[in-house]
Design a protein around this motif. Structure first.
Motif, mmCIF file in Angstrom:
data_model
loop_
_atom_site.group_PDB
_atom_site.id
_atom_site.type_symbol
_atom_site.label_atom_id
_atom_site.label_comp_id
_atom_site.label_asym_id
_atom_site.label_seq_id
_atom_site.Cartn_x
_atom_site.Cartn_y
_atom_site.Cartn_z
ATOM 1 N N MET A 1 0.853 -1.210 -0.005
ATOM 2 C CA MET A 1 0.035 0.086 -0.022
ATOM 3 C C MET A 1 1.128 1.438 0.078
ATOM 4 S SD MET A 1 -2.749 1.384 2.953
ATOM 5 C CE MET A 1 -3.800 0.070 2.528
ATOM 6 N N GLN A 2 0.734 2.280 -0.898
ATOM 7 C CA GLN A 2 1.459 3.418 -0.933
ATOM 8 C C GLN A 2 0.909 4.483 -0.071
ATOM 9 O OE1 GLN A 2 1.072 5.161 -4.960
ATOM 10 N NE2 GLN A 2 2.727 6.778 -4.357
ATOM 11 N N ALA A 3 2.027 5.024 0.834
ATOM 12 C CA ALA A 3 1.693 5.977 1.915
ATOM 13 C C ALA A 3 1.247 7.090 1.014
ATOM 14 C CB ALA A 3 3.008 6.332 2.593
ATOM 15 N N ILE A 4 0.472 7.961 1.552
ATOM 16 C CA ILE A 4 -0.206 9.160 1.223
ATOM 17 C C ILE A 4 0.242 10.230 1.953
ATOM 18 C CG2 ILE A 4 -2.389 8.574 0.009
ATOM 19 C CD1 ILE A 4 -3.692 9.356 2.549
ATOM 20 N N LEU A 5 0.992 9.998 3.228
ATOM 21 C CA LEU A 5 1.439 10.895 4.185
ATOM 22 C C LEU A 5 2.314 10.252 5.140
ATOM 23 C CD1 LEU A 5 1.306 13.796 5.646
ATOM 24 C CD2 LEU A 5 -0.465 12.763 7.123
ATOM 25 N N GLU A 6 3.541 10.742 5.014
ATOM 26 C CA GLU A 6 4.600 10.374 6.129
ATOM 27 C C GLU A 6 4.897 11.514 6.947
ATOM 28 O OE1 GLU A 6 7.944 8.494 4.208
ATOM 29 O OE2 GLU A 6 6.626 7.162 3.147
ATOM 30 N N ALA A 7 5.324 11.120 8.428
ATOM 31 C CA ALA A 7 5.704 11.977 9.376
ATOM 32 C C ALA A 7 6.664 11.496 10.210
ATOM 33 C CB ALA A 7 4.627 12.840 9.931
ATOM 34 N N GLU A 8 7.621 12.110 10.851
ATOM 35 C CA GLU A 8 8.415 11.554 12.118
ATOM 36 C C GLU A 8 8.339 12.507 13.226
ATOM 37 O OE1 GLU A 8 12.622 11.530 11.346
ATOM 38 O OE2 GLU A 8 12.197 10.040 9.790
ATOM 39 N N SER A 9 8.333 11.794 14.436
ATOM 40 C CA SER A 9 8.489 12.354 15.626
ATOM 41 C C SER A 9 9.564 11.761 16.548
ATOM 42 C CB SER A 9 7.196 12.404 16.462
ATOM 43 O OG SER A 9 6.532 11.325 16.646
ATOM 44 N N ASN A 22 0.724 17.774 10.632
ATOM 45 C CA ASN A 22 0.026 17.384 9.406
ATOM 46 C C ASN A 22 -0.590 15.788 9.517
ATOM 47 O OD1 ASN A 22 2.257 15.953 9.810
ATOM 48 N ND2 ASN A 22 3.049 15.786 7.605
ATOM 49 N N VAL A 23 -0.235 15.180 10.705
ATOM 50 C CA VAL A 23 -1.150 13.880 10.908
ATOM 51 C C VAL A 23 -2.236 14.347 11.723
ATOM 52 C CG1 VAL A 23 -0.830 11.790 12.320
ATOM 53 C CG2 VAL A 23 1.104 12.596 10.997
ATOM 54 N N ARG A 24 -2.012 15.285 12.822
ATOM 55 C CA ARG A 24 -3.260 15.898 13.383
ATOM 56 C C ARG A 24 -4.446 16.038 12.473
ATOM 57 N NH1 ARG A 24 0.747 18.411 16.664
ATOM 58 N NH2 ARG A 24 -0.134 20.548 16.229
ATOM 59 N N ARG A 25 -4.027 17.090 11.766
ATOM 60 C CA ARG A 25 -5.063 17.630 10.727
ATOM 61 C C ARG A 25 -5.683 16.457 9.773
ATOM 62 N NH1 ARG A 25 -2.158 20.854 7.100
ATOM 63 N NH2 ARG A 25 -0.259 21.189 8.506
#
Length: 109
Positions: A1-9, A22-25
């Protein structure tokens, strides 16, 4: 499955992290919302917005949240109930029996 959003913390020393904006939104998360983690066998973790259970009372939850914030902001306002008030309350409810498992009447619904 292709990611539509990636983020790090980053994890803090207490193993806490901030959910990136961006994940919260994307998940429409607000303060005090709950998140749900699903860990898959391949090590992937899926983070979703937790759905409230049918036993959750949103009004009670908001009220308890308000109390928690108020106590945290003004800890000096918290006071013990004096003996006179406790005795008055006990007098007012003496002899009243409550069955928490009983169904409510139609008038009380």
């Amino acid at each position: 499955m292709q990611a539509i959003l990636e983020a790090e913390s980053t994890l803090t020393d207490r193993y806490q992290t901030t959910v990136p904006e961006n994940v919260r939104r994307a998940l429409q998360l607000n303060k005090r919302d709950k998140v749900h983690y699903t860990i898959r066998s391949n090590g992937e973790v899926v983070l979703t917005r937790a759905q409230p259970s049918e036993n959750d009372d949103p009004v009670l939850g908001q009220f308890l949240g308000f109390l928690a914030r108020d106590i945290a902001s003004h800890p000096g306002h918290v006071q013990a109930m004096d003996t006179g008030l406790v005795q008055r309350l006990q007098f007012l409810v003496s002899g009243i029996k409550v069955d928490l498992d009983a169904a409510l009447s139609e008038d009380d619904e």
